[in-house]
Scaffold this motif. Structure first.
Motif, PDB file in Angstrom:
ATOM      1  N   TYR A  10       0.832  -1.197   0.000  1.00 57.80           N
ATOM      2  CA  TYR A  10       0.000   0.000   0.000  1.00 57.80           C
ATOM      3  C   TYR A  10       0.871   1.253   0.000  1.00 57.80           C
ATOM      4  N   ARG A  11       0.253   2.359  -0.335  1.00 55.59           N
ATOM      5  CA  ARG A  11       0.903   3.664  -0.278  1.00 55.59           C
ATOM      6  C   ARG A  11       0.192   4.490   0.783  1.00 55.59           C
ATOM      7  N   THR A  12       0.978   5.268   1.521  1.00 55.89           N
ATOM      8  CA  THR A  12       0.372   6.142   2.516  1.00 55.89           C
ATOM      9  C   THR A  12       1.290   7.326   2.823  1.00 55.89           C
ATOM     10  N   PRO A  15       2.142   6.934   7.684  1.00 60.77           N
ATOM     11  CA  PRO A  15       2.654   5.658   8.202  1.00 60.77           C
ATOM     12  C   PRO A  15       2.589   5.559   9.728  1.00 60.77           C
ATOM     13  N   ASP A  16       2.791   6.656  10.434  1.00 58.38           N
ATOM     14  CA  ASP A  16       2.748   6.603  11.900  1.00 58.38           C
ATOM     15  C   ASP A  16       1.343   6.280  12.400  1.00 58.38           C
ATOM     16  N   GLU A  17       0.334   6.800  11.721  1.00 55.54           N
ATOM     17  CA  GLU A  17      -1.052   6.505  12.108  1.00 55.54           C
ATOM     18  C   GLU A  17      -1.388   5.034  11.834  1.00 55.54           C
ATOM     19  N   ILE A  18      -0.899   4.500  10.731  1.00 60.22           N
ATOM     20  CA  ILE A  18      -1.129   3.087  10.432  1.00 60.22           C
ATOM     21  C   ILE A  18      -0.404   2.216  11.447  1.00 60.22           C
ATOM     22  N   ARG A  19       0.815   2.591  11.795  1.00 58.41           N
ATOM     23  CA  ARG A  19       1.582   1.825  12.791  1.00 58.41           C
ATOM     24  C   ARG A  19       0.849   1.805  14.133  1.00 58.41           C
ATOM     25  N   ALA A  20       0.328   2.955  14.573  1.00 58.19           N
ATOM     26  CA  ALA A  20      -0.406   3.028  15.847  1.00 58.19           C
ATOM     27  C   ALA A  20      -1.692   2.204  15.791  1.00 58.19           C
ATOM     28  N   LEU A  21      -2.401   2.271  14.678  1.00 56.00           N
ATOM     29  CA  LEU A  21      -3.622   1.486  14.502  1.00 56.00           C
ATOM     30  C   LEU A  21      -3.309  -0.004  14.589  1.00 56.00           C
ATOM     31  N   GLY A  22      -2.233  -0.430  13.938  1.00 60.97           N
ATOM     32  CA  GLY A  22      -1.838  -1.833  13.961  1.00 60.97           C
ATOM     33  C   GLY A  22      -1.440  -2.294  15.355  1.00 60.97           C
ATOM     34  N   GLU A  23      -0.746  -1.449  16.090  1.00 65.77           N
ATOM     35  CA  GLU A  23      -0.336  -1.823  17.440  1.00 65.77           C
ATOM     36  C   GLU A  23      -1.547  -1.944  18.364  1.00 65.77           C
ATOM     37  N   ASP A  24      -2.509  -1.040  18.231  1.00 67.86           N
ATOM     38  CA  ASP A  24      -3.741  -1.147  19.026  1.00 67.86           C
ATOM     39  C   ASP A  24      -4.488  -2.439  18.696  1.00 67.86           C
ATOM     40  N   PHE A  25      -4.565  -2.759  17.413  1.00 68.61           N
ATOM     41  CA  PHE A  25      -5.239  -3.987  16.990  1.00 68.61           C
ATOM     42  C   PHE A  25      -4.532  -5.209  17.572  1.00 68.61           C
ATOM     43  N   ALA A  78      -9.128  -3.481   8.952  1.00 66.29           N
ATOM     44  CA  ALA A  78      -8.767  -3.291   7.545  1.00 66.29           C
ATOM     45  C   ALA A  78      -9.445  -2.051   6.968  1.00 66.29           C
ATOM     46  N   ALA A  79     -10.707  -1.824   7.306  1.00 71.39           N
ATOM     47  CA  ALA A  79     -11.421  -0.646   6.816  1.00 71.39           C
ATOM     48  C   ALA A  79     -10.772   0.638   7.334  1.00 71.39           C
ATOM     49  N   LYS A  80     -10.412   0.650   8.619  1.00 72.32           N
ATOM     50  CA  LYS A  80      -9.750   1.834   9.192  1.00 72.32           C
ATOM     51  C   LYS A  80      -8.385   2.055   8.544  1.00 72.32           C
ATOM     52  N   MET A  81      -7.667   0.966   8.305  1.00 69.60           N
ATOM     53  CA  MET A  81      -6.357   1.083   7.670  1.00 69.60           C
ATOM     54  C   MET A  81      -6.496   1.659   6.260  1.00 69.60           C
ATOM     55  N   MET A  82      -7.486   1.174   5.497  1.00 69.40           N
ATOM     56  CA  MET A  82      -7.656   1.643   4.123  1.00 69.40           C
ATOM     57  C   MET A  82      -8.025   3.127   4.080  1.00 69.40           C
ATOM     58  N   GLU A  83      -8.641   3.643   5.147  1.00 67.96           N
ATOM     59  CA  GLU A  83      -8.924   5.083   5.221  1.00 67.96           C
ATOM     60  C   GLU A  83      -7.636   5.900   5.316  1.00 67.96           C
ATOM     61  N   LEU A  84      -6.557   5.270   5.768  1.00 68.30           N
ATOM     62  CA  LEU A  84      -5.279   5.952   5.942  1.00 68.30           C
ATOM     63  C   LEU A  84      -4.321   5.745   4.771  1.00 68.30           C
ATOM     64  N   THR A  85      -4.744   4.959   3.787  1.00 72.50           N
ATOM     65  CA  THR A  85      -3.881   4.715   2.634  1.00 72.50           C
ATOM     66  C   THR A  85      -4.216   5.681   1.509  1.00 72.50           C
ATOM     67  N   ASP A  86      -3.266   5.844   0.613  1.00 70.52           N
ATOM     68  CA  ASP A  86      -3.426   6.713  -0.556  1.00 70.52           C
ATOM     69  C   ASP A  86      -3.775   5.848  -1.763  1.00 70.52           C
ATOM     70  N   GLY A  87      -4.974   5.275  -1.736  1.00 73.64           N
ATOM     71  CA  GLY A  87      -5.422   4.395  -2.812  1.00 73.64           C
ATOM     72  C   GLY A  87      -5.581   2.977  -2.307  1.00 73.64           C
TER      73      GLY A  87
END
Length: 110
Positions: A10-12, A15-25, A78-87
């Motif tokens: 993915y592109r984003t 990245p820090d927001e995705i990393r934090a989301l993943g760690e919470d998950f 996955a839905a929250k992560m895709m909101e943070l990606t650029d495509g």
């Protein structure tokens, strides 16, 4: 079979927001101890193509990966992560045929 790996490309610009989301998950899933979860995750940044990232997620088996993918909390993540990606992301589903250890130690974190 030796296992199963899913690679998410993915592109984003977040990245820090995705990393934090993943760690919470991860923390929530481990704490719940409910159902299959990944064995390991490698979060990678493409050194030659800034803004491109890969999540390499290892599972004990294809069946456990599919059970994990069908969970409601995984779909929400996955839905929250895709909101943070650029495509849209690209998914690769790979059966592990062999693994080779070359020794040494791994590292966690930056």
């Amino acid at each position: 079979m030796a296992g199963f790996v899913q690679i998410i490309e993915y592109r984003t610009s977040k990245p820090d927001e995705i990393r934090a989301l993943g760690e919470d998950f991860r923390k929530t899933r481990v704490a719940s101890d409910d159902g299959p979860r990944p064995v390991r995750l490698l979060a990678c940044a493409d050194r030659d193509n800034p803004g491109r990232y890969f999540s390499i997620v290892e599972f004990a088996s294809y069946e456990e990966a599919m059970e994990n993918s069908n969970r409601e909390d995984t779909s929400e993540f996955a839905a929250k992560m895709m909101e943070l990606t650029d495509g849209p992301a690209t998914f690769y589903n790979l059966d592990v045929e062999d693994t080779l250890d070359y020794g040494g130690t791994g590292s966690s974190g930056a």
